[in-house]
Design a protein around this motif. Sequence first.
Motif, PDB file in Angstrom:
ATOM      1  N   LYS A  22       0.855  -1.181   0.000  1.00 31.46           N
ATOM      2  CA  LYS A  22       0.000   0.000   0.000  1.00 31.46           C
ATOM      3  C   LYS A  22       0.896   1.236   0.000  1.00 31.46           C
ATOM      4  O   LYS A  22       1.754   1.382   0.866  1.00 31.46           O
ATOM      5  N   CYS A  23       0.720   2.086  -0.984  1.00 31.25           N
ATOM      6  CA  CYS A  23       1.509   3.319  -1.086  1.00 31.25           C
ATOM      7  C   CYS A  23       0.623   4.491  -0.700  1.00 31.25           C
ATOM      8  O   CYS A  23      -0.591   4.441  -0.850  1.00 31.25           O
ATOM      9  N   LEU A  24       1.252   5.546  -0.230  1.00 32.12           N
ATOM     10  CA  LEU A  24       0.534   6.765   0.115  1.00 32.12           C
ATOM     11  C   LEU A  24       1.083   7.919  -0.704  1.00 32.12           C
ATOM     12  O   LEU A  24       2.291   8.031  -0.904  1.00 32.12           O
ATOM     13  N   MET A  25       0.178   8.777  -1.141  1.00 29.76           N
ATOM     14  CA  MET A  25       0.586  10.005  -1.827  1.00 29.76           C
ATOM     15  C   MET A  25       1.094  10.986  -0.775  1.00 29.76           C
ATOM     16  O   MET A  25       0.760  10.880   0.405  1.00 29.76           O
ATOM     17  N   ASN A  26       1.878  11.946  -1.192  1.00 32.35           N
ATOM     18  CA  ASN A  26       2.393  12.968  -0.274  1.00 32.35           C
ATOM     19  C   ASN A  26       1.263  13.643   0.486  1.00 32.35           C
ATOM     20  O   ASN A  26       1.392  13.911   1.686  1.00 32.35           O
ATOM     21  N   ILE A  80     -10.725   8.499  -7.562  1.00 30.97           N
ATOM     22  CA  ILE A  80     -10.670   8.619  -9.023  1.00 30.97           C
ATOM     23  C   ILE A  80      -9.578   7.729  -9.595  1.00 30.97           C
ATOM     24  O   ILE A  80      -9.800   6.962 -10.537  1.00 30.97           O
ATOM     25  N   LEU A  81      -8.388   7.814  -9.046  1.00 31.12           N
ATOM     26  CA  LEU A  81      -7.282   7.023  -9.576  1.00 31.12           C
ATOM     27  C   LEU A  81      -7.508   5.524  -9.365  1.00 31.12           C
ATOM     28  O   LEU A  81      -7.078   4.713 -10.186  1.00 31.12           O
ATOM     29  N   CYS A  92       0.166   6.572  -6.932  1.00 31.20           N
ATOM     30  CA  CYS A  92       0.853   7.581  -6.116  1.00 31.20           C
ATOM     31  C   CYS A  92       1.710   8.517  -6.962  1.00 31.20           C
ATOM     32  O   CYS A  92       1.751   9.718  -6.703  1.00 31.20           O
ATOM     33  N   VAL A  93       2.377   7.985  -7.963  1.00 26.08           N
ATOM     34  CA  VAL A  93       3.183   8.850  -8.833  1.00 26.08           C
ATOM     35  C   VAL A  93       2.278   9.849  -9.537  1.00 26.08           C
ATOM     36  O   VAL A  93       2.561  11.054  -9.569  1.00 26.08           O
ATOM     37  N   LEU A  94       1.173   9.384 -10.091  1.00 23.57           N
ATOM     38  CA  LEU A  94       0.258  10.296 -10.784  1.00 23.57           C
ATOM     39  C   LEU A  94      -0.375  11.293  -9.811  1.00 23.57           C
ATOM     40  O   LEU A  94      -0.518  12.475 -10.137  1.00 23.57           O
ATOM     41  N   GLY A  95      -0.730  10.832  -8.610  1.00 23.37           N
ATOM     42  CA  GLY A  95      -1.306  11.724  -7.604  1.00 23.37           C
ATOM     43  C   GLY A  95      -0.315  12.750  -7.081  1.00 23.37           C
ATOM     44  O   GLY A  95      -0.690  13.875  -6.758  1.00 23.37           O
ATOM     45  N   ASN A  96       0.956  12.383  -7.006  1.00 25.30           N
ATOM     46  CA  ASN A  96       1.983  13.304  -6.523  1.00 25.30           C
ATOM     47  C   ASN A  96       2.416  14.297  -7.590  1.00 25.30           C
ATOM     48  O   ASN A  96       2.637  15.470  -7.298  1.00 25.30           O
TER      49      ASN A  96
END
Length: 138
Positions: A22-26, A80-81, A92-96
């Motif tokens: 599980k990754c988290l966006m900034n 959305i993502l 996360c990359v796209l969200g960041n």
Amino acid sequence: MSGEEEENAAELKIGEEFLKAKCLMNCEVSLILEHKFEQLQQTSDDPMNQVSQVFEKSLQYVKRFSRYKNPDAVRQVREILSRYQLAEFELCVLGNLCPETVEEAIAMVPSIKTKGRAHDDEAIEKMLNDLSLIKKFE
């Protein structure tokens, strides 16, 4: 992942343990750390004594590089993502980074165009438009 197979994020070859992680966006990390900081302020006369330098620097970093500040916007971005069946790290990359064009998105996350996935240029464009609407109304 076998030792013979080389990791390559552009092809979504990142190892089974990372695909399941599980990754988290900034912006999500920022909300978590801000909440913890508020808890420390409430329980201490001098909250800065309770906060390590690493904690403080981490909070500053994620606040600076968070594209979304509002908790509702952060939730909407993940929702959305998530609809686009992205791997966690792609999400996360796209969200960041919040790419503005399909070309930017593919350059940042080449694996979204991997053969056999349902991410054509129109789907990516719709995803980016949805994200830009959230940013616009935040």
